[in-house]
Enzyme design. Structure first.
Site, mmCIF file in Angstrom:
data_model
loop_
_atom_site.group_PDB
_atom_site.id
_atom_site.type_symbol
_atom_site.label_atom_id
_atom_site.label_comp_id
_atom_site.label_asym_id
_atom_site.label_seq_id
_atom_site.Cartn_x
_atom_site.Cartn_y
_atom_site.Cartn_z
ATOM 1 N N HIS A 12 0.872 -1.201 0.000
ATOM 2 C CA HIS A 12 0.000 0.000 0.000
ATOM 3 C C HIS A 12 0.895 1.232 0.000
ATOM 4 O O HIS A 12 1.496 1.577 1.006
ATOM 5 C CB HIS A 12 -0.891 -0.008 1.253
ATOM 6 C CG HIS A 12 -1.811 1.189 1.358
ATOM 7 N ND1 HIS A 12 -3.092 1.080 1.856
ATOM 8 C CD2 HIS A 12 -1.639 2.506 1.059
ATOM 9 C CE1 HIS A 12 -3.670 2.276 1.851
ATOM 10 N NE2 HIS A 12 -2.796 3.161 1.379
ATOM 11 N N HIS A 14 1.533 5.359 -1.935
ATOM 12 C CA HIS A 14 1.104 6.438 -2.827
ATOM 13 C C HIS A 14 2.325 6.963 -3.568
ATOM 14 O O HIS A 14 3.253 7.482 -2.949
ATOM 15 C CB HIS A 14 0.432 7.556 -2.023
ATOM 16 C CG HIS A 14 -0.781 7.074 -1.293
ATOM 17 N ND1 HIS A 14 -2.045 7.108 -1.835
ATOM 18 C CD2 HIS A 14 -0.915 6.467 -0.082
ATOM 19 C CE1 HIS A 14 -2.903 6.573 -0.980
ATOM 20 N NE2 HIS A 14 -2.242 6.167 0.096
ATOM 21 N N ARG A 16 1.881 9.065 -6.268
ATOM 22 C CA ARG A 16 1.509 10.362 -6.872
ATOM 23 C C ARG A 16 1.803 10.376 -8.375
ATOM 24 O O ARG A 16 1.846 9.334 -9.011
ATOM 25 C CB ARG A 16 2.217 11.540 -6.177
ATOM 26 C CG ARG A 16 2.170 11.531 -4.651
ATOM 27 C CD ARG A 16 0.785 11.571 -4.096
ATOM 28 N NE ARG A 16 0.795 11.798 -2.663
ATOM 29 C CZ ARG A 16 -0.201 11.442 -1.861
ATOM 30 N NH1 ARG A 16 -1.260 10.811 -2.330
ATOM 31 N NH2 ARG A 16 -0.150 11.697 -0.574
ATOM 32 N N ASN A 40 -5.437 7.146 -5.942
ATOM 33 C CA ASN A 40 -6.103 8.419 -5.616
ATOM 34 C C ASN A 40 -5.357 9.631 -6.160
ATOM 35 O O ASN A 40 -4.947 10.519 -5.433
ATOM 36 C CB ASN A 40 -6.349 8.555 -4.101
ATOM 37 C CG ASN A 40 -5.062 8.544 -3.282
ATOM 38 O OD1 ASN A 40 -4.074 7.945 -3.678
ATOM 39 N ND2 ASN A 40 -5.063 9.224 -2.153
ATOM 40 N N LYS A 96 -9.419 -0.145 -5.201
ATOM 41 C CA LYS A 96 -9.417 0.530 -3.900
ATOM 42 C C LYS A 96 -10.698 1.319 -3.689
ATOM 43 O O LYS A 96 -11.038 2.182 -4.492
ATOM 44 C CB LYS A 96 -8.212 1.485 -3.836
ATOM 45 C CG LYS A 96 -8.140 2.345 -2.588
ATOM 46 C CD LYS A 96 -7.774 1.545 -1.353
ATOM 47 C CE LYS A 96 -7.695 2.389 -0.089
ATOM 48 N NZ LYS A 96 -6.538 3.250 -0.028
ATOM 49 N N HIS A 135 -10.408 1.610 2.305
ATOM 50 C CA HIS A 135 -10.088 2.609 3.330
ATOM 51 C C HIS A 135 -11.276 2.589 4.285
ATOM 52 O O HIS A 135 -12.307 3.191 4.011
ATOM 53 C CB HIS A 135 -9.901 4.002 2.719
ATOM 54 C CG HIS A 135 -9.470 5.016 3.736
ATOM 55 N ND1 HIS A 135 -8.245 5.630 3.717
ATOM 56 C CD2 HIS A 135 -10.094 5.486 4.855
ATOM 57 C CE1 HIS A 135 -8.121 6.441 4.758
ATOM 58 N NE2 HIS A 135 -9.244 6.372 5.462
ATOM 59 N N HIS A 169 -4.450 -0.308 6.103
ATOM 60 C CA HIS A 169 -3.852 0.456 7.209
ATOM 61 C C HIS A 169 -4.694 0.430 8.482
ATOM 62 O O HIS A 169 -5.171 1.467 8.936
ATOM 63 C CB HIS A 169 -3.542 1.900 6.791
ATOM 64 C CG HIS A 169 -4.625 2.594 5.986
ATOM 65 N ND1 HIS A 169 -5.938 2.629 6.377
ATOM 66 C CD2 HIS A 169 -4.561 3.275 4.825
ATOM 67 C CE1 HIS A 169 -6.633 3.306 5.482
ATOM 68 N NE2 HIS A 169 -5.824 3.704 4.526
ATOM 69 N N ASP A 241 1.641 2.710 3.369
ATOM 70 C CA ASP A 241 0.804 3.899 3.203
ATOM 71 C C ASP A 241 1.682 5.150 3.159
ATOM 72 O O ASP A 241 1.262 6.231 3.558
ATOM 73 C CB ASP A 241 -0.262 4.015 4.303
ATOM 74 C CG ASP A 241 -1.345 5.025 3.942
ATOM 75 O OD1 ASP A 241 -1.481 5.363 2.754
ATOM 76 O OD2 ASP A 241 -2.040 5.486 4.866
ATOM 77 N N ALA A 257 -2.929 15.164 5.158
ATOM 78 C CA ALA A 257 -2.740 13.893 5.865
ATOM 79 C C ALA A 257 -1.824 12.971 5.077
ATOM 80 O O ALA A 257 -2.002 12.782 3.873
ATOM 81 C CB ALA A 257 -4.099 13.217 6.079
HETATM 82 C C1 NCD Z 1 -3.198 9.234 1.929
HETATM 83 C C2 NCD Z 1 -2.793 10.215 0.841
HETATM 84 O O1 NCD Z 1 -2.189 11.250 1.160
HETATM 85 O O2 NCD Z 1 -3.048 9.933 -0.326
HETATM 86 N N1 NCD Z 1 -3.155 9.928 3.192
HETATM 87 C C3 NCD Z 1 -3.025 9.359 4.414
HETATM 88 O O3 NCD Z 1 -3.066 10.093 5.406
HETATM 89 N N2 NCD Z 1 -2.836 8.073 4.564
HETATM 90 C C4 NCD Z 1 -4.534 8.670 1.631
HETATM 91 C C5 NCD Z 1 -4.893 7.479 2.488
HETATM 92 O O4 NCD Z 1 -4.361 6.395 2.324
HETATM 93 O O5 NCD Z 1 -5.747 7.641 3.372
HETATM 94 ZN ZN ZN Z 2 -3.114 5.175 1.575
#
Ligand code: NCD
Ligand code: ZN
Length: 337
Positions: A12, A14, A16, A40, A96, A135, A169, A241, A257
């Protein structure tokens, strides 16, 4: 002392897009054999065209590391047709699901978690054998959001017994307790949730770089997660994550976040498992369990860690981006060889 890890996987993460992708993806590709990439983006990945072009950009960003494979996911929509999913199935590792508005870039997530609304897509996924990554948070009080989501996991798990469901997560004892109740429920755990509680985020001076969704919870929750991870439980996988945001968006009035852990994750996991006399179970948590749950064989890759202090940089910079990692400016006891 050295530690050899065989084909570590981050299930898991990100990555970007654009410049941030170019900065962060190589950091994971260097130390992991494979990673599950979350969809996302803005806009999210919901079409085959967007998916294939994102795969191309990831490949381009990680082309120096031939021994790394990115596994991409699709952003859940309640009305995907069976034909669309059948056609895209071989290009994705899972789908997801984000409830709308619960985290970064989830605005176009599902607005209702009513099982009858989700049914068409879930039914097709179940038939086609596509795993569902979730999520799991409601829009309730921030400390209760995950716990309040448990009945939703229960209803999906019992309505679709053949669907592989990953509780992403997890941060609570409630989720740990639910895991073994349904044979088709699995979980990922991040690095930060094995270490911190809400106290570390907001108990003293506010720590924006430790702020993520789901927010870190109570000591008893952290202890339950740690116990589960170090036990080598077969239904649990490492999913960092790791969620990079530019420094100015973290150190801001209105902090985004996400905790950025990609470059230090394996080293810190080694320390956690060592401190808990559980190094024998590390391979299960960071590789073996994921292979069985997602049914794949990763690219062979051995990562060697050595017991030598590593000074974590204050930031990772490049492509006009600056990202601050967890443990910035601190020293950690394991390094990459
Ligand atoms: C993640 C993000 O920034 O894409 N943020 C996070 O706080 N974990 C999104 C997610 O997995 O909730
Ligand atoms: Zn995430």
């Amino acid at each position: 002392m050295t530690l050899r890890l065989s084909s570590p996987l981050d299930m898991h993460i990100h990555f970007r897009d654009e410049e941030m992708l170019k900065l962060v993806a190589p950091l994971t590709a260097k130390t992991f054999s494979g990673a599950l990439i979350m969809p996302n983006l803005v806009p999210p990945i919901t079409t085959k065209e967007a998916l294939l072009s994102y795969i191309k950009r990831i490949k381009e960003a990680t082309k120096e590391q031939a021994d790394f494979e990115a596994f991409v996911t699709l952003f859940f929509q309640a009305d995907y047709s069976y034909e669309f999913l059948e056609d895209i199935k071989d290009s994705i590792i899972g789908i997801k699901l984000y409830p709308a508005g619960v985290t970064t870039n989830s605005e176009t997530g599902v607005s209702s978690m009513d099982i009858n609304v989700l049914r068409p897509t879930l039914e097709s996924m179940s038939k086609l054998g596509i795993p569902l990554c979730v999520h799991g948070e409601t829009n309730g009080f921030v400390m209760d959001r995950e716990k309040e989501f448990m009945p939703i996991y229960e209803s999906i798990a019992s309505a679709f017994p053949d669907l592989t469901i990953i509780m992403e997560h997890i941060t609570t004892k409630a989720a740990v307790d639910l895991l073994d109740k349904y044979p088709n429920l699995y979980a990922t755990i991040t690095l930060q949730h094995l270490i911190i509680t809400l106290d570390d985020v907001a108990g003293g001076m506010l720590k924006p770089h430790l702020f993520c969704k789901p927010i870190a919870k109570r000591p008893e929750d952290r202890d339950a997660l740690l116990h589960l991870a170090i036990s080598g439980h077969p239904k649990v996988m490492f999913g960092s994550d790791s969620a990079p945001h530019p420094k100015h968006k973290k150190e801001a009035c209105g902090c985004a976040a996400g905790v950025f852990t990609a470059p230090i994750a394996l080293q810190v996991l080694a320390q956690i498992f060592e401190d808990n006399n559980a190094l024998d179970n590390l391979d299960k948590f960071i590789s073996l369990n994921a292979r069985k749950i997602y049914k794949f064989t990763p690219i062979e890759k051995t990562i060697t860690l050595i017991k030598k202090d590593f000074s974590v940089p204050s930031s990772y910079d490049g492509f006009n981006q600056t990202v601050v990692p967890m443990f910035a400016n601190e020293s950690i006891p394991w390094s990459l060889k």
